[in-house]
Design an enzyme around this catalytic site. Structure first.
Site, PDB file in Angstrom:
ATOM      1  N   TYR A   1      25.328  36.398  51.194  1.00  0.00           N
ATOM      2  CA  TYR A   1      23.934  36.654  51.589  1.00  0.00           C
ATOM      3  C   TYR A   1      22.978  35.520  51.236  1.00  0.00           C
ATOM      4  O   TYR A   1      21.805  35.581  51.588  1.00  0.00           O
ATOM      5  CB  TYR A   1      23.440  37.959  50.960  1.00  0.00           C
ATOM      6  CG  TYR A   1      23.738  39.175  51.803  1.00  0.00           C
ATOM      7  CD1 TYR A   1      25.043  39.622  51.953  1.00  0.00           C
ATOM      8  CD2 TYR A   1      22.725  39.874  52.450  1.00  0.00           C
ATOM      9  CE1 TYR A   1      25.325  40.739  52.722  1.00  0.00           C
ATOM     10  CE2 TYR A   1      22.995  40.988  53.219  1.00  0.00           C
ATOM     11  CZ  TYR A   1      24.294  41.420  53.355  1.00  0.00           C
ATOM     12  OH  TYR A   1      24.567  42.527  54.114  1.00  0.00           O
TER      13      TYR A   1
ATOM     14  N   ASP B   1      26.825  52.247  53.512  1.00  0.00           N
ATOM     15  CA  ASP B   1      26.724  52.977  54.789  1.00  0.00           C
ATOM     16  C   ASP B   1      27.833  54.019  54.881  1.00  0.00           C
ATOM     17  O   ASP B   1      27.614  55.163  55.293  1.00  0.00           O
ATOM     18  CB  ASP B   1      26.858  52.019  55.992  1.00  0.00           C
ATOM     19  CG  ASP B   1      25.512  51.470  56.466  1.00  0.00           C
ATOM     20  OD1 ASP B   1      24.624  51.257  55.620  1.00  0.00           O
ATOM     21  OD2 ASP B   1      25.360  51.260  57.691  1.00  0.00           O
TER      22      ASP B   1
ATOM     23  N   ASP C   1      38.950  47.274  50.069  1.00  0.00           N
ATOM     24  CA  ASP C   1      39.597  48.053  51.139  1.00  0.00           C
ATOM     25  C   ASP C   1      40.068  49.405  50.605  1.00  0.00           C
ATOM     26  O   ASP C   1      39.860  50.451  51.228  1.00  0.00           O
ATOM     27  CB  ASP C   1      40.740  47.261  51.794  1.00  0.00           C
ATOM     28  CG  ASP C   1      41.682  46.616  50.789  1.00  0.00           C
ATOM     29  OD1 ASP C   1      41.395  46.609  49.578  1.00  0.00           O
ATOM     30  OD2 ASP C   1      42.746  46.102  51.222  1.00  0.00           O
TER      31      ASP C   1
END
Ligand code: IPM
Ligand code: MN
Length: 325
Positions: free
Chosen positions: A123, A226, A198
């Site tokens: 980011y 999310d 994962d």
């Protein structure tokens, strides 16, 4: 001294959910004796079209002067505005609690807090393209990892004292390996485990109740929050706080949802619960808890938006929650 609060309504459904939340903020402030000096700033896609900058200079000045920022979702220019605010004020911890709510159909039971590193990782926005090769830098620093791990520690100490550090150090041995090592050092004395990202995604669906505090890097945190929000019943309910040492910014996890904007159907709960996080950060746990209880009562009373099976409008939900504070 009143707190200087900058409100950025944002794009799409932003102005609607923020208006609903402002009813709640005003009600909580007067009920619990918290004083705000409120300014409003236009930032995002609309600002970009109108003034040629997603974060206009005068809004930036207001943000500089503010103690706290309350922001709605932003559209295409979300990275420009959101990341700018996070980076400029070093809001290094992104706090994202995920919890079931009454009457909201969920995938599974979940009650955890994500502590997402918020200013490093890919980011930092250092990308390059040379001919047929595109490169992004992933930055992990010792200081950046220590300070966010300390935030995770504080949350764990107030909860079930358990932290899961999520990374991908089997592949990113140097960067994620460093994050893991520094984090584990800072978390000594707590019940700590670690998981590859994962596997963490899978576990969040298979057995989300196993998580208490989840500490992770910026990009994994973006994706997993999310996912976790959906496990709890939907992204319309997920709040967040971007916390630094001196300033903070609160916003819903969801985006601008242009497809449903202007129709009064957007769920304001993510934004209202972000207001609760704001009061908590200001040291007003009483007001924060009252907002959370009021949100639960509104859901129990069936005052909710269509996405969670209700028939109320965005503003009706906001006003109802404000009225029972
Ligand atoms: C979030 C958002 C932002 C992010 C975007 C809008 C830059 O998705 O807050 O999760 O990726 O951090
Ligand atoms: Mn996101």
């Amino acid at each position: 001294m009143p707190y200087r609060l900058l409100v950025i309504p944002g794009d799409g459904i932003g102005p609607e959910v923020v208006e609903a939340a402002m009813h709640v903020i005003r009600a909580a402030a007067s009920r619990y004796g918290v004083e705000f000096e409120i300014k409003t700033g236009e930032a995002g896609d609309v600002a970009l079209r109108k003034y040629g900058a997603a974060m206009p200079q005068d809004v930036l000045k207001l943000a500089d002067a503010a103690d706290v920022i309350f922001k709605g979702p932003i559209g295409e220019s979300a990275y420009d505005v959101t990341s700018l605010i996070r980076m400029r004020y070093t809001l290094y911890a992104n706090i994202r609690p995920v919890k079931n709510l009454p009457g909201v159909p969920a995938v599974k039971d979940i009650d955890c807090v994500f502590v997402r590193e918020n200013v490093e990782d890919v980011y930092v926005g250092a990308e390059y393209k040379v001919g047929g090769v595109a490169i992004a830098l992933k930055v992990i620093t010792e200081q950046g990892t220590r300070r966010v791990a300390r935030v995770a520690r504080r949350y764990a100490e107030a909860r079930r004292r358990k932290v899961t550090v999520v990374h991908k150090a089997n592949v990113l041995r140097i960067t994620d390996g460093f994050f893991r090592d520094v984090a584990l050092e800072e978390l000594k004395g707590l019940e700590v485990d670690q998981m590859y990202v994962d596997a963490a995604a899978m576990e969040l669906v298979r057995n989300p109740a196993r998580f208490d505090v989840v500490l992770t890097t910026n990009q994994y945190g973006d994706i997993l929050t999310d996912l976790a929000a959906q496990v709890a019943g939907g992204i319309g309910l997920a709040p967040s706080g971007n916390i630094g040492d001196y300033k903070a910014m609160f916003e819903p996890v969801h985006g601008a949802a242009f497809d449903i904007a202007g129709r009064g159907v957007a769920n304001p709960i993510a934004t209202i619960l972000s207001a609760a996080l704001m009061f908590e950060w200001l040291g007003r746990r009483d007001a924060a808890e009252a907002i959370r209880r009021a949100v639960e009562k509104s859901l129990e009373a069936g005052i909710k938006t269509p996405d969670i099976g209700g028939r109320s409008s965005t503003i009706e939900v906001g006003k109802y929650i404000a009225s029972i504070l």
